[in-house]
Structures are given as structure tokens and as C-alpha cells.
Scaffold this motif. Structure first.
Motif, PDB file in Angstrom:
ATOM      1  N   THR A  33      10.699   9.601  -1.868  1.00  0.00           N
ATOM      2  CA  THR A  33      11.027   8.831  -0.671  1.00  0.00           C
ATOM      3  C   THR A  33      10.194   7.558  -0.631  1.00  0.00           C
ATOM      4  OG1 THR A  33      11.512  10.877   0.527  1.00  0.00           O
ATOM      5  CG2 THR A  33      11.180   8.890   1.840  1.00  0.00           C
ATOM      6  N   LEU A  34      10.864   6.436  -0.426  1.00  0.00           N
ATOM      7  CA  LEU A  34      10.209   5.141  -0.322  1.00  0.00           C
ATOM      8  C   LEU A  34      10.367   4.623   1.100  1.00  0.00           C
ATOM      9  CD1 LEU A  34      10.944   5.431  -3.398  1.00  0.00           C
ATOM     10  CD2 LEU A  34      11.166   2.964  -3.448  1.00  0.00           C
ATOM     11  N   CYS A  35       9.312   4.026   1.652  1.00  0.00           N
ATOM     12  CA  CYS A  35       9.396   3.326   2.926  1.00  0.00           C
ATOM     13  C   CYS A  35       9.088   1.865   2.673  1.00  0.00           C
ATOM     14  CB  CYS A  35       8.412   3.908   3.928  1.00  0.00           C
ATOM     15  SG  CYS A  35       8.435   3.091   5.537  1.00  0.00           S
ATOM     16  N   LEU A  36      10.026   0.970   3.041  1.00  0.00           N
ATOM     17  CA  LEU A  36       9.914  -0.457   2.772  1.00  0.00           C
ATOM     18  C   LEU A  36       9.533  -1.196   4.058  1.00  0.00           C
ATOM     19  CD1 LEU A  36      11.489   0.664   0.328  1.00  0.00           C
ATOM     20  CD2 LEU A  36      12.832  -1.432   0.326  1.00  0.00           C
ATOM     21  N   VAL A  37       8.397  -1.885   4.023  1.00  0.00           N
ATOM     22  CA  VAL A  37       7.859  -2.574   5.202  1.00  0.00           C
ATOM     23  C   VAL A  37       8.065  -4.073   5.036  1.00  0.00           C
ATOM     24  CG1 VAL A  37       5.835  -2.903   6.668  1.00  0.00           C
ATOM     25  CG2 VAL A  37       6.130  -0.743   5.405  1.00  0.00           C
ATOM     26  N   ALA A  38       8.718  -4.694   5.998  1.00  0.00           N
ATOM     27  CA  ALA A  38       9.165  -6.084   5.888  1.00  0.00           C
ATOM     28  C   ALA A  38       8.028  -7.083   6.090  1.00  0.00           C
ATOM     29  CB  ALA A  38      10.279  -6.344   6.889  1.00  0.00           C
ATOM     30  N   SER A  39       8.357  -8.347   5.834  1.00  0.00           N
ATOM     31  CA  SER A  39       7.382  -9.438   5.878  1.00  0.00           C
ATOM     32  C   SER A  39       7.231  -9.993   7.290  1.00  0.00           C
ATOM     33  CB  SER A  39       7.801 -10.546   4.913  1.00  0.00           C
ATOM     34  OG  SER A  39       9.049 -11.096   5.271  1.00  0.00           O
ATOM     35  N   THR A  40       6.380 -11.004   7.430  1.00  0.00           N
ATOM     36  CA  THR A  40       6.036 -11.578   8.732  1.00  0.00           C
ATOM     37  C   THR A  40       7.262 -11.930   9.570  1.00  0.00           C
ATOM     38  OG1 THR A  40       4.038 -12.571   7.808  1.00  0.00           O
ATOM     39  CG2 THR A  40       4.832 -13.462   9.882  1.00  0.00           C
ATOM     40  N   GLY A  41       7.344 -11.356  10.754  1.00  0.00           N
ATOM     41  CA  GLY A  41       8.364 -11.734  11.706  1.00  0.00           C
ATOM     42  C   GLY A  41       9.774 -11.327  11.350  1.00  0.00           C
ATOM     43  N   ARG A  42       9.936 -10.490  10.329  1.00  0.00           N
ATOM     44  CA  ARG A  42      11.278 -10.169   9.849  1.00  0.00           C
ATOM     45  C   ARG A  42      11.462  -8.655   9.762  1.00  0.00           C
ATOM     46  NH1 ARG A  42      14.113 -14.387   8.395  1.00  0.00           N
ATOM     47  NH2 ARG A  42      15.539 -13.169   7.114  1.00  0.00           N
ATOM     48  N   GLY A  43      12.731  -8.252   9.576  1.00  0.00           N
ATOM     49  CA  GLY A  43      13.054  -6.844   9.551  1.00  0.00           C
ATOM     50  C   GLY A  43      13.598  -6.376   8.217  1.00  0.00           C
ATOM     51  N   PRO A  44      14.066  -5.144   8.161  1.00  0.00           N
ATOM     52  CA  PRO A  44      14.484  -4.550   6.895  1.00  0.00           C
ATOM     53  C   PRO A  44      15.786  -5.093   6.337  1.00  0.00           C
ATOM     54  CG  PRO A  44      14.937  -3.044   8.703  1.00  0.00           C
ATOM     55  CD  PRO A  44      14.159  -4.189   9.281  1.00  0.00           C
ATOM     56  N   GLU A  45      16.466  -5.975   7.079  1.00  0.00           N
ATOM     57  CA  GLU A  45      17.681  -6.582   6.552  1.00  0.00           C
ATOM     58  C   GLU A  45      17.422  -7.294   5.226  1.00  0.00           C
ATOM     59  OE1 GLU A  45      18.092  -6.051  10.928  1.00  0.00           O
ATOM     60  OE2 GLU A  45      16.542  -6.934   9.639  1.00  0.00           O
ATOM     61  N   ASP A  46      16.204  -7.819   5.057  1.00  0.00           N
ATOM     62  CA  ASP A  46      15.866  -8.519   3.816  1.00  0.00           C
ATOM     63  C   ASP A  46      15.846  -7.590   2.605  1.00  0.00           C
ATOM     64  OD1 ASP A  46      15.573 -10.784   5.367  1.00  0.00           O
ATOM     65  OD2 ASP A  46      13.383 -10.688   5.420  1.00  0.00           O
ATOM     66  N   PHE A  47      15.781  -6.287   2.849  1.00  0.00           N
ATOM     67  CA  PHE A  47      15.743  -5.296   1.770  1.00  0.00           C
ATOM     68  C   PHE A  47      17.117  -4.712   1.447  1.00  0.00           C
ATOM     69  CE2 PHE A  47      11.330  -4.407   3.558  1.00  0.00           C
ATOM     70  CZ  PHE A  47      10.643  -4.982   2.501  1.00  0.00           C
ATOM     71  N   ALA A  48      18.164  -5.195   2.096  1.00  0.00           N
ATOM     72  CA  ALA A  48      19.460  -4.525   1.998  1.00  0.00           C
ATOM     73  C   ALA A  48      19.922  -4.332   0.559  1.00  0.00           C
ATOM     74  CB  ALA A  48      20.511  -5.300   2.793  1.00  0.00           C
ATOM     75  N   HIS A  49      19.881  -5.389  -0.246  1.00  0.00           N
ATOM     76  CA  HIS A  49      20.375  -5.279  -1.627  1.00  0.00           C
ATOM     77  C   HIS A  49      19.415  -4.473  -2.494  1.00  0.00           C
ATOM     78  CE1 HIS A  49      23.693  -7.931  -0.755  1.00  0.00           C
ATOM     79  NE2 HIS A  49      22.867  -8.846  -0.286  1.00  0.00           N
ATOM     80  N   LEU A  50      18.118  -4.665  -2.308  1.00  0.00           N
ATOM     81  CA  LEU A  50      17.144  -3.873  -3.052  1.00  0.00           C
ATOM     82  C   LEU A  50      17.298  -2.393  -2.722  1.00  0.00           C
ATOM     83  CD1 LEU A  50      14.651  -3.486  -4.826  1.00  0.00           C
ATOM     84  CD2 LEU A  50      13.242  -4.048  -2.817  1.00  0.00           C
ATOM     85  N   ALA A  51      17.467  -2.072  -1.443  1.00  0.00           N
ATOM     86  CA  ALA A  51      17.629  -0.677  -1.035  1.00  0.00           C
ATOM     87  C   ALA A  51      18.846  -0.045  -1.690  1.00  0.00           C
ATOM     88  CB  ALA A  51      17.729  -0.580   0.488  1.00  0.00           C
TER      89      ALA A  51
END
Length: 272
Positions: A33-51
Motif C-alpha cells: 500500500t502506497l500513500c501519496l502526499v501532494a505538494s504545496t497548496g495542491r491535492g492528489p489530482e496531480d497524482f492521477a496518472h501516476l496512481a
């Protein structure tokens, strides 16, 4: 680039905070299980393709929204890194099974990932740093964040700031005009100032995968081996050409191709 977050939406409590997260990928108990923590001021949408790539590889991927965004609630005043790390840790622990747990941070999220590894060595088996900043960076990069997230700034200025600080040549920064939370940025910066460095800097004892874009101005060539010097021999450093600070959104397939074998080796007990 950025799109909707994949997976099933759930919530978990961390004290008085309620953390919303998406989970996708394998439902087998033995999956890592991986938990992906987003960057400054942003959410997990930035990880959509990587996820999506990680899920296709048979991993279980947890994508929490920071407090004040995406259905997550909780105090934004008077908090520190340990509070934010506990938010991510609650989501990770809710989904982790006997296959092991890895915390993944992007940019600012790397500090939170490292804090969780320090606070919960019983939970975290590995740490992945994506576009972690070095010990210092040029002041104009911090200013670029301010401009990029400002909805009142001229669009041309915002795009130029995104290109300067986040995107390598040939990558379109326009999707990152949205997705910012000024309130979250203020809370995250205050949390950094409120946190005693010695309380999180050692980053636990888990192995670390440090993935950095060769064009990332937050990690110039003279600082590329920063974490190797800090945490050797726990660290494996891998550089990705054609990527800047938005690394996981710029090069999701390449990043996944680096992460997956490292995680499999981690599970087998072979990373240094």
C-alpha cells in the motif's frame, strides 16, 4: 496532464480531523500500500496518472486530500508537520495490510512523508521522495509559487511562473492554473515554521528512494546528491531527464517504472 482522482472515495478520522481519500489498485491483502502526499497548496489530482500506473502494477494506492480540500476537514491553525503527517498516516493505516506500507511525498509532501516515517516507523516500510527540494533554492522560485497560485495575477504571468518553477521545456503548465488552495498554502507554511526540525529530520529508519527531475530548479546539479549525503546508505537516487518540479505529473509512466521495481525489491528485503 492533471485529471480527476481515480478510485473509491473514503474517509478516516485523525483525532478531530476527517480525512477524505481515494484508494485504487489491488484489493488483495498482500498488496503493498502506497500513500501519496501532494505538494504545496495542491491535492492528489496531480497524482492521477501516476496512481493509474502504480495501480496497474498491482499496488494499492491511497490518495488523501489535505485538510480544507476535497472533503477533508480539520484545524488549519496551530498545526505542525506532525499533525499533517498523522492525517496521511491515518489514511495509509486504514488501507495497509500485511504486504507493507510506503509513504510517497511530492515536493512539500516529502517533508510530511519524512515526518510520518519518523513518527511511525512501525507503519512505514519505505519512503519515496518525488521532486524533493535540496537544502536551499533561489528566492525567485518561492516567488514563482506565489504568482502561479494567484488567481488575480495575469494568466501570462502565472504560466511563466509555472514554467519557471515547475515544468520542463515542452510540457504544458496550463492544467496547473487550477487546483491551488491559498488557505492551505498559508497553513502549510505556518506548520513548517511551527515544527522543530530535529523532531522530523532524521526521517525514521526506512529505506529512501529519491527521484528527481534533471530540470528541477529546486534541486540544481550542485544539490542533486543532497539526500545521499544526509542519509547514505539508506538512499537510492534516480534522476529523470525532461522533468522539473512537477515531476509526477510530467513523467508519470517513467516515475512509476522507477518506483515499482524499487518497491518490489523493498518487499523482498533487498534495497540498501
Amino acid at each position: 496532464m492533471t485529471t480527476d482522482v481515480p478510485g473509491r472515495i473514503k474517509t478516516v478520522a485523525n483525532g478531530e480531523a476527517r480525512i477524505a481519500y481515494a484508494v485504487c489498485g489491488s484489493e488483495e491483502p498482500s498488496a503493498v500500500t502506497l500513500c501519496l502526499v501532494a505538494s504545496t497548496g495542491r491535492g492528489p489530482e496531480d497524482f492521477a496518472h501516476l496512481a493509474a500506473h502504480l495501480a496497474e502494477a498491482g499496488l494499492r494506492v491511497v490518495l488523501p486530500w489535505p485538510r480544507g480540500t476535497g472533503g477533508s476537514t480539520g484545524a488549519l491553525d496551530g498545526i505542525d508537520f506532525h499533525d499533517l503527517a498523522a492525517d496521511a498516516g491515518a489514511a495509509l493505516q486504514a488501507e495497509a495490510g500485511p504486504g507493507g506500507a510506503v509513504i510517497v511525498g511530492h515536493a512539500y509532501g516529502c517533508w510530511i512523508a519524512r515526518t510520518l516515517a519518523q513518527d511511525r516507523p512501525d507503519l512505514v516500510d519505505g519512503i519515496v521522495l518525488l521532486a524533493a527540494g535540496g537544502g536551499k533554492w533561489a528566492p525567485e522560485l518561492s516567488r514563482a509559487i506565489e504568482v502561479a497560485m494567484d488567481p488575480e495575477a495575469p494568466e501570462a504571468d502565472r504560466l511563466a511562473a509555472l514554467q519557471l518553477g515547475f515544468f520542463a521545456e515542452g510540457h504544458d503548465p496550463r492544467p496547473w492554473l487550477s487546483g491551488w488552495s491559498g488557505e492551505l498554502v498559508r497553513a502549510q507554511r505556518a506548520a513548517r515554521a511551527a515544527t522543530d526540525r530535529d523532531s522530523w529530520w532524521p526521517s525514521g529508519r526506512a529505506p529512501i528512494l529519491d527521484v528527481v527531475g534533471l530540470q528541477d530548479p529546486f534541486r540544481p546539479a550542485d544539490g542533486r546528491e543532497f539526500y545521499l549525503h544526509e542519509f547514505a546508505p539508506r538512499v537510492e537516487l534516480v534522476a529523470v531527464d525532461g522533468a522539473s518540479h512537477a515531476l509526477p505529473d510530467e513523467k508519470p509512466a517513467e516515475v512509476a517504472a522507477i518506483m515499482v521495481p524499487w518497491i518490489r525489491a523493498l518487499r523482498a528485503g533487498t534495497p540498501d
